[in-house]
Design an enzyme around this catalytic site. Structure first.
Site, PDB file in Angstrom:
ATOM      1  N   ASN A 195     -30.799  38.499 -44.840  1.00 26.05           N
ATOM      2  CA  ASN A 195     -30.883  39.095 -46.006  1.00 26.05           C
ATOM      3  C   ASN A 195     -29.661  39.756 -46.744  1.00 26.05           C
ATOM      4  O   ASN A 195     -29.221  39.700 -47.895  1.00 26.05           O
ATOM      5  CB  ASN A 195     -32.049  39.869 -46.432  1.00 26.05           C
ATOM      6  CG  ASN A 195     -32.106  41.062 -45.654  1.00 26.05           C
ATOM      7  OD1 ASN A 195     -31.844  41.263 -44.345  1.00 26.05           O
ATOM      8  ND2 ASN A 195     -32.774  42.380 -45.938  1.00 26.05           N
ATOM      9  N   GLU A 215     -34.259  48.078 -36.146  1.00 25.81           N
ATOM     10  CA  GLU A 215     -34.556  48.407 -37.319  1.00 25.81           C
ATOM     11  C   GLU A 215     -35.440  47.272 -38.067  1.00 25.81           C
ATOM     12  O   GLU A 215     -34.714  46.220 -37.987  1.00 25.81           O
ATOM     13  CB  GLU A 215     -33.166  48.648 -38.247  1.00 25.81           C
ATOM     14  CG  GLU A 215     -32.244  49.682 -37.516  1.00 25.81           C
ATOM     15  CD  GLU A 215     -32.765  51.058 -37.968  1.00 25.81           C
ATOM     16  OE1 GLU A 215     -33.560  51.042 -38.789  1.00 25.81           O
ATOM     17  OE2 GLU A 215     -32.180  52.036 -37.018  1.00 25.81           O
ATOM     18  N   CYS A 233     -35.112  45.385 -46.976  1.00 23.38           N
ATOM     19  CA  CYS A 233     -36.184  45.965 -46.130  1.00 23.38           C
ATOM     20  C   CYS A 233     -36.874  47.315 -46.784  1.00 23.38           C
ATOM     21  O   CYS A 233     -37.999  47.491 -46.513  1.00 23.38           O
ATOM     22  CB  CYS A 233     -35.532  46.361 -44.879  1.00 23.38           C
ATOM     23  SG  CYS A 233     -33.918  47.443 -45.130  1.00 23.38           S
TER      24      CYS A 233
HETATM   25  P1  NDP Z   1     -36.026  37.800 -37.654  1.00 21.20           P
HETATM   26  O1  NDP Z   1     -36.670  38.681 -36.651  1.00 21.20           O
HETATM   27  O2  NDP Z   1     -36.760  36.628 -37.738  1.00 21.20           O
HETATM   28  O3  NDP Z   1     -34.506  37.823 -36.957  1.00 21.20           O
HETATM   29  C1  NDP Z   1     -33.715  38.487 -37.211  1.00 21.20           C
HETATM   30  C2  NDP Z   1     -32.524  38.219 -36.184  1.00 21.20           C
HETATM   31  O4  NDP Z   1     -33.030  37.984 -34.744  1.00 21.20           O
HETATM   32  C3  NDP Z   1     -32.054  36.655 -36.349  1.00 21.20           C
HETATM   33  O5  NDP Z   1     -30.570  36.904 -36.080  1.00 21.20           O
HETATM   34  C4  NDP Z   1     -32.493  36.008 -35.412  1.00 21.20           C
HETATM   35  O6  NDP Z   1     -32.133  34.758 -35.264  1.00 21.20           O
HETATM   36  C5  NDP Z   1     -32.683  36.686 -34.185  1.00 21.20           C
HETATM   37  N1  NDP Z   1     -33.710  36.290 -33.140  1.00 21.20           N
HETATM   38  C6  NDP Z   1     -34.587  35.405 -33.293  1.00 21.20           C
HETATM   39  N2  NDP Z   1     -35.482  35.451 -32.090  1.00 21.20           N
HETATM   40  C7  NDP Z   1     -34.818  36.181 -31.567  1.00 21.20           C
HETATM   41  C8  NDP Z   1     -35.091  36.590 -29.966  1.00 21.20           C
HETATM   42  N3  NDP Z   1     -36.010  36.116 -29.412  1.00 21.20           N
HETATM   43  N4  NDP Z   1     -34.450  37.391 -29.275  1.00 21.20           N
HETATM   44  C9  NDP Z   1     -33.268  37.974 -29.989  1.00 21.20           C
HETATM   45  N5  NDP Z   1     -32.960  37.613 -31.489  1.00 21.20           N
HETATM   46  C10 NDP Z   1     -33.826  36.717 -31.917  1.00 21.20           C
HETATM   47  O7  NDP Z   1     -35.899  38.469 -38.981  1.00 21.20           O
HETATM   48  P2  NDP Z   1     -35.151  37.958 -40.398  1.00 21.20           P
HETATM   49  O8  NDP Z   1     -33.916  37.445 -40.188  1.00 21.20           O
HETATM   50  O9  NDP Z   1     -36.391  37.293 -40.925  1.00 21.20           O
HETATM   51  O10 NDP Z   1     -35.120  39.195 -41.144  1.00 21.20           O
HETATM   52  C11 NDP Z   1     -36.051  39.769 -42.209  1.00 21.20           C
HETATM   53  C12 NDP Z   1     -36.808  41.037 -41.465  1.00 21.20           C
HETATM   54  O11 NDP Z   1     -35.935  42.167 -41.191  1.00 21.20           O
HETATM   55  C13 NDP Z   1     -37.940  41.542 -42.565  1.00 21.20           C
HETATM   56  O12 NDP Z   1     -38.789  42.010 -41.774  1.00 21.20           O
HETATM   57  C14 NDP Z   1     -37.044  42.975 -42.909  1.00 21.20           C
HETATM   58  O13 NDP Z   1     -37.876  43.868 -43.180  1.00 21.20           O
HETATM   59  C15 NDP Z   1     -36.022  43.165 -41.832  1.00 21.20           C
HETATM   60  N6  NDP Z   1     -35.287  44.011 -42.067  1.00 21.20           N
HETATM   61  C16 NDP Z   1     -35.053  45.315 -41.664  1.00 21.20           C
HETATM   62  C17 NDP Z   1     -34.136  46.231 -42.035  1.00 21.20           C
HETATM   63  C18 NDP Z   1     -33.955  47.808 -41.728  1.00 21.20           C
HETATM   64  O14 NDP Z   1     -33.130  48.303 -41.706  1.00 21.20           O
HETATM   65  N7  NDP Z   1     -35.207  48.197 -41.111  1.00 21.20           N
HETATM   66  C19 NDP Z   1     -32.883  45.530 -42.901  1.00 21.20           C
HETATM   67  C20 NDP Z   1     -32.984  44.315 -43.045  1.00 21.20           C
HETATM   68  C21 NDP Z   1     -33.925  43.470 -42.969  1.00 21.20           C
HETATM   69  P3  NDP Z   1     -32.227  33.359 -36.245  1.00 21.20           P
HETATM   70  O15 NDP Z   1     -32.129  33.740 -37.644  1.00 21.20           O
HETATM   71  O16 NDP Z   1     -31.175  32.584 -35.697  1.00 21.20           O
HETATM   72  O17 NDP Z   1     -33.624  32.832 -35.950  1.00 21.20           O
END
Ligand code: NDP
Length: 510
Positions: free
Chosen positions: A147, A242, A276
């Site tokens: 995002n 986070e 988020c």
């Molecule tokens: P995901 O948890 O699906 O993915 C986050 C990252 O982790 C991506 O780069 C993803 O790769 C990677 N990933 C996936 N599987 C694994 C694994 N098993 N081990 C290590 N890394 C992995 O989240 P989203 O990308 O869909 O992001 C949205 C979420 O993030 C929402 O819930 C939002 O609230 C949260 N968010 C929180 C923030 C905060 O500051 N608290 C800020 C921004 C977002 P890939 O994309 O290639 O699958």
């Protein structure tokens, strides 16, 4: 900077990056193979000691040069807009602006002070002094979501880099292009090779980082966060998580309603709701609910949706495309569930727009009840539910029932009353009469509680997370001369007289 070299294209998965606003193919990016992850780690391990040895001032200068290059690089801005479909205003005014502000803060005096060695003078053993050192962990793996491809990807590398670590950044498979452009800028500026590397790929690359790095800084969903936390726990390495939330906005009867409505709609629909700490649900006191809902509906109806914006020749827009396709399914599911259970669409409701672009009508839901999906589960998309509550106490009860606790806001003309309520919300940070501002106040920690995560970003607290501590205890230059004498009394052979003195001392002092 070294961008991971593409492996054998036939053998490796390729990421097809599609522009959400047009459906056009932007790029095919080869995912990093396990061998490339291992090679990147080795490069990082080799480069890190020299980066650490530069010291905070020189590291800060390097990071400021990079931040200025990011600011001035039109290609980076275009890439950011293209791979997310967000308005140019949000790419520049939020992501790039934030990156500059965070870099200013961490590379300035506050950052250097947070990293400085401290001396502690013991009360009891006054002949000693303790030097508390803050050292980098080594190689930090930063795993980012889709995002905010700059703000939650490269910008999250600033604190670990400033602390003297090398960083391996894994951007989301959906939006790696901005991170790859930052990597090119690092290289073009001649910054030290191997210190900052980008490894595009899917979850497996993130897993590989969790298996190999010395620390992980993860931003993403609660579900993946739990897996990352578990792996880091097994390896006994530090991790910052986070994660998501269901952040509330509580509007009390005496609030400035037009101001609150504007803020609700901005924080609900900025970045197409893919934020988020966005307002995920509004809880408004019954007495003003109707008027507040009408004000919000008018704001939503005035939103201009489309591609691009702000730049010359573009039509100005407020709301862009949906970056990640599954968010549309989630929005549809939550709206369908809410309407079936008696909620009313107060604005929007046209759903997905036909055509190649991924657009979804910003939708305001009224008469939402706490049992509906949209009131309980993270939406992370352009849907904003309004719930009526009897009073502040009912709002607080509903808010604190949530398994997550990321952010929130309280709206009232009586700041003391708002503060008292804010303090009872179980969340990492709460704004009074404002929204999202807690992300831009980089001087103060921001993080989640409960299932929203562990650790924080921002403030000295976050910077220090990227350091391991080492305490050196040594003699004071003058009084330390008494040390051999004291050692003789305290060590073998134990003496009854010493114990008598200790007993006397414990009675007197404690
Ligand atoms: P995901 O948890 O699906 O993915 C986050 C990252 O982790 C991506 O780069 C993803 O790769 C990677 N990933 C996936 N599987 C694994 C694994 N098993 N081990 C290590 N890394 C992995 O989240 P989203 O990308 O869909 O992001 C949205 C979420 O993030 C929402 O819930 C939002 O609230 C949260 N968010 C929180 C923030 C905060 O500051 N608290 C800020 C921004 C977002 P890939 O994309 O290639 O699958």
């Amino acid at each position: 900077m070294t961008v991971s070299a593409p492996g054998t294209p036939a053998a490796l998965p390729t990421l097809s990056i599609v522009a959400p606003a047009t459906g056009a193919l932007l790029a095919e990016v080869p995912a990093a193979s396990p061998a490339e992850v291992a090679a990147a780690l080795e490069r990082a391990q080799r480069a890190q000691p020299a980066w650490e040895a530069l010291g905070p001032r020189a590291r800060g200068q390097a990071l400021r040069r990079l931040a200025r290059a990011i600011r001035d690089d039109e290609r980076l801005t275009d890439t950011l807009v293209a791979e997310t479909g967000k308005p140019r205003y949000e790419a520049v005014g939020m992501e790039i602006f934030y990156t500059l502000e965070l870099t200013r803060y961490y590379t300035g005096r506050a950052g250097r002070r947070a990293l400085r060695e401290e001396q502690r003078r013991p009360f009891l053993f006054a002949i000693k002094r303790a030097r508390v050192r803050r050292l980098p962990h080594g190689v930090v793996g930063v795993i980012g979501p889709w995002n905010w491809p700059l703000l939650n990807n490269y910008a999250d590398c600033v604190a670990p880099l400033m602390a003297g670590n090398a960083v391996l950044l894994k951007p989301s498979e959906a939006t790696p292009l901005t991170s790859l452009r930052v990597a090119e800028l690092w290289k073009e500026l001649g910054l030290p090779e191997g210190v900052f590397q980008v490894l595009p790929g899917r979850g497996e690359v993130g897993q590989a980082l969790c298996d190999r790095c010395d620390m992980i800084f993860f931003t993403g969903s609660v579900k993946t966060g739990r897996q990352v936390g578990a792996r880091c726990g097994e390896r006994m390495i530090p991790v910052v998580l986070e994660l998501g939330g269901k952040s509330p906005m509580i509007v009390l009867g005496d609030a400035d309603l037009p101001r609150a409505a504007r803020a609700a709609v901005w924080s609900g629909f900025a970045n197409s709701g893919q934020v988020c700490i966005r307002t995920e649900r509004v809880l408004v006191e019954e007495s003003v609910a109707e008027r507040f809902t009408a004000l919000c509906a008018a704001e939503v109806k005035a939103l201009r949706q489309g591609a691009g914006g702000v730049a010359a020749g573009d039509q100005d827009i407020d709301v862009g495309a949906i970056t990640f396709a599954p968010q549309i399914d989630n929005a549809e599911k939550q709206i369908g569930d809410a309407v079936a259970r008696g909620a009313r669409v107060a604005a929007g409701g046209d759903g997905r727009r036909p055509g190649s672009g991924r657009f979804f009508a910003p939708t305001l839901l009224a008469d939402v009840s706490p049992d509906m999906l949209v009131a309980r589960e993270e939406t992370f998309g352009p849907v904003l539910p309004i719930l009526r509550v009897r009073d502040a106490e009912e709002a607080l009860r509903l808010v604190n029932e949530s398994p997550t606790g990321l952010s929130g806001s309280v709206w009232s003309a009586d700041v003391a009353r708002a503060r008292a309520l804010a303090q009872r919300i179980v969340a990492g940070s709460v704004c009074i009469n404002d929204v999202l501002m807690n992300y831009f106040v980089v001087e103060a920690p921001l993080g989640g509680v409960k299932a929203s995560g562990l650790g924080v970003r921002h403030g000295p607290e976050a910077l220090r997370q990227f350091c391991r501590l080492q305490t050196i205890v040594e003699d004071q230059p003058l009084s330390g001369r008494l040390s051999p004498l004291i050692q003789k009394q305290l060590m073998f052979p134990y003496r009854p007289r010493t114990l008598r003195v200790l007993r006397w001392f414990m009675r007197r002092v404690y």
